[in-house]
Write a protein that holds these residues in place. Structure first.
Motif, short mmCIF file in Angstrom:
data_model
loop_
_atom_site.label_atom_id
_atom_site.label_comp_id
_atom_site.label_asym_id
_atom_site.label_seq_id
_atom_site.Cartn_x
_atom_site.Cartn_y
_atom_site.Cartn_z
N ALA A 134 52.87 32.22 48.66
CA ALA A 134 52.21 33.59 48.02
C ALA A 134 53.10 34.40 48.76
O ALA A 134 54.46 34.02 49.70
N THR B 213 53.25 37.59 50.94
CA THR B 213 51.81 38.50 51.36
C THR B 213 52.84 40.18 52.59
O THR B 213 54.03 40.07 52.25
N THR C 124 47.62 38.93 50.66
CA THR C 124 48.25 37.80 49.99
C THR C 124 48.16 38.28 48.66
O THR C 124 47.23 38.27 48.30
N ALA D 220 48.48 34.99 45.67
CA ALA D 220 48.67 33.82 45.59
C ALA D 220 49.65 32.70 45.17
O ALA D 220 49.74 33.62 43.52
N ASP D 221 50.48 31.68 45.13
CA ASP D 221 51.55 31.18 44.60
C ASP D 221 50.41 31.83 42.95
O ASP D 221 49.78 30.89 42.96
N THR E 282 49.50 33.69 40.68
CA THR E 282 48.82 34.09 40.59
C THR E 282 49.39 35.66 40.12
O THR E 282 50.29 36.35 41.03
N GLY F 16 57.95 34.72 48.08
CA GLY F 16 57.29 33.92 47.35
C GLY F 16 57.72 33.54 45.81
O GLY F 16 57.81 33.12 44.95
#
Length: 107
Positions: A47, A49, A64, A66-67, A69, A95
């Motif tokens: 992710a 952040t 965050t 997310a991966d 996303t 990420g």
């Protein structure tokens, strides 16, 4: 109470400790939501952040994306920012993403 949306750009391939552009207002603001959007390469493997910095001091809350996303919204814990105080966001984990916008909702 009106809500003000301010965008903080993190251009290019993100790097740890990269800092967005800064913002300040002549009045007290309270951060209530953070929305992160990826305009370029999506996070891959981990992710993205970020943390809010107020007057150069990193705050404890983590926001965050997310991966894999494209966009994610987080309700903030009502962080008060005094008038005429510079604030921005700092990348904690990148990420492998690129071109991220952090949008803060302030009351």
């Amino acid at each position: 109470m009106s809500i003000e949306h301010v965008q903080f750009s993190l251009p290019g391939l993100l790097a740890v400790d990269q800092i967005s552009q800064q913002s300040r207002a002549t009045y007290k603001r309270t951060l209530t939501k953070v929305r992160m959007s990826c305009l370029g390469t999506l996070p891959s493997g981990s992710a993205v952040t970020v943390k809010l910095r107020i007057a150069g001091v990193v705050q404890s809350a983590v926001y965050t994306l997310a991966d894999a996303t494209r966009s994610q919204e987080t309700t903030a814990a009502s962080v008060a920012i005094a008038a005429d105080t510079w604030h921005d966001f700092i990348v904690v984990t990148n990420g492998s993403a690129a071109d991220v916008i952090v949008e803060g909702a302030f009351e």
